[in-house]
Enzyme design. Structure first.
Site, PDB file in Angstrom:
ATOM      1  N   ASP A 120       0.888  -1.153   0.000  1.00 52.05           N
ATOM      2  CA  ASP A 120       0.000   0.000   0.000  1.00 52.05           C
ATOM      3  C   ASP A 120       0.927   1.204   0.000  1.00 52.05           C
ATOM      4  O   ASP A 120       1.663   1.434   0.966  1.00 52.05           O
ATOM      5  CB  ASP A 120      -0.889  -0.012   1.250  1.00 52.05           C
ATOM      6  CG  ASP A 120      -1.853   1.175   1.305  1.00 52.05           C
ATOM      7  OD1 ASP A 120      -1.550   2.231   0.708  1.00 52.05           O
ATOM      8  OD2 ASP A 120      -2.889   1.049   1.974  1.00 52.05           O
ATOM      9  N   TYR A 134      -9.285  14.175  -8.751  1.00 53.01           N
ATOM     10  CA  TYR A 134      -8.489  13.232  -9.548  1.00 53.01           C
ATOM     11  C   TYR A 134      -7.549  13.979 -10.493  1.00 53.01           C
ATOM     12  O   TYR A 134      -6.343  13.718 -10.526  1.00 53.01           O
ATOM     13  CB  TYR A 134      -9.430  12.319 -10.340  1.00 53.01           C
ATOM     14  CG  TYR A 134      -8.719  11.305 -11.215  1.00 53.01           C
ATOM     15  CD1 TYR A 134      -8.190  10.144 -10.659  1.00 53.01           C
ATOM     16  CD2 TYR A 134      -8.587  11.502 -12.585  1.00 53.01           C
ATOM     17  CE1 TYR A 134      -7.537   9.205 -11.444  1.00 53.01           C
ATOM     18  CE2 TYR A 134      -7.937  10.572 -13.378  1.00 53.01           C
ATOM     19  CZ  TYR A 134      -7.414   9.432 -12.804  1.00 53.01           C
ATOM     20  OH  TYR A 134      -6.755   8.514 -13.595  1.00 53.01           O
TER      21      TYR A 134
END
Length: 300
Positions: free
Chosen positions: A59, A150
């Site tokens: 991660d 984004y």
């Protein structure tokens, strides 16, 4: 085709659980590299594990896992040829609506996580004269409605890539940006589900302002994904950026990305607003207002 030198080299691919990342890991392994493929779940590791593909738990927002990856690379006698920063999340919502904690999460995954991995692996890349491949998006150049978080992170990734390239190219490390358009993976499907979840939390006033826009954008995203490049085809673009002797600084992946990158610089901001609004208008629900939120009103 495998070469004797490539079998001695490592490539790290983050976000390799599925989609373009998984396809890139397999394609690079097919070309003879040993790929350390970042995944977050055991079942994804089991599905991906193959000759030349070694799943690693990663991660990129967890410093301990990034440090473990760097230690794994440092302990390997093979040179690190490339880092492919591919991990990402897509979250679409109007700027007014998206909670700040979601803004931070998007930037953590789509920007700061990549910086963390790059910092951790740069010593190995500098020793090997390797390269960094940052997976951006056409959203890293042109931000559509609901793409604020984004696109904001991708715009920033483009800037960081330019800065990093100018810092490390004199030291023998190349930095390349890949800008995909629509790709036929589950990435957009997950993005649509997240957009719907966020839309369900809007106030009645926000829903009146943006409800039709969110639904239209979801329909446009689904349409673009269905007609987009396959993950395997996109992976070949990534593999080219990894393997070509003198890579360009940027590659597009998909006809839509190539078209937008050529068309965008020719248009003013207002003209591009009108083009994007017209494309989105076709997807608006019949009961919603025809003019997308944020589009310039027509003047008689």
């Amino acid at each position: 085709m495998k070469s004797s030198t490539e079998t001695q080299k490592l490539v790290v691919v983050t976000g390799a659980s599925a989609g373009m990342g998984a396809s890139a890991a397999r394609e690079l392994a097919r070309r003879g590299f040993h790929v350390l493929a970042g995944v977050r779940r055991d079942r994804d590791a089991d599905a991906l594990r193959a000759t030349g593909v070694e799943p690693v738990m990663l991660d990129i927002t967890e410093s301990e896992q990034v440090a473990a990856l760097a230690a794994r690379v440092a302990d390997d006698p093979r040179a690190l040829h490339a880092l492919v920063n591919n991990a990402g999340v897509q979250v679409n919502a109007p700027v007014e609506v998206l909670p700040l904690e979601e803004w931070r999460r998007v930037f953590d995954v789509n920007l700061f996580g990549h910086i963390a991995v790059t910092q951790a692996l740069l010593p190995a890349l500098l020793r090997a004269g390797g390269r960094v491949i940052n997976i951006s998006s056409i959203g890293g150049k042109y931000a559509m409605a609901t793409y604020g978080a984004y696109a904001g992170a991708k715009f920033a990734l483009e800037a960081v890539s330019d800065s990093l390239r100018r810092e490390v190219s004199p030291l023998g490390v190349q930095v390349v940006v890949v800008e995909p358009g629509g790709i036929r993976t589950e990435f957009a499907t997950r993005g649509i589900a997240t957009a719907n979840d966020l839309a369900a939390r809007m106030t009645p006033e926000q829903h009146e302002r943006y409800g039709g826009l969110v639904r239209a954008n979801n329909a446009l995203m689904a349409s673009g994904t269905a007609s987009g490049l396959t993950a395997d085809a996109a992976a070949r673009v990534v593999a080219k950026a990894v393997t070509v002797r003198r890579p360009r600084t940027r590659y597009t992946a998909g006809r839509d990305a190539a078209l937008i990158m050529r068309l965008g610089p020719l248009l003013s901001d207002r003209a591009l607003d009108r083009v994007l609004a017209a494309n989105l208008r076709r997807h608006f629900p019949k009961e919603a207002a025809v003019r997308p939120a944020g589009a310039a009103p027509s003047r008689g």
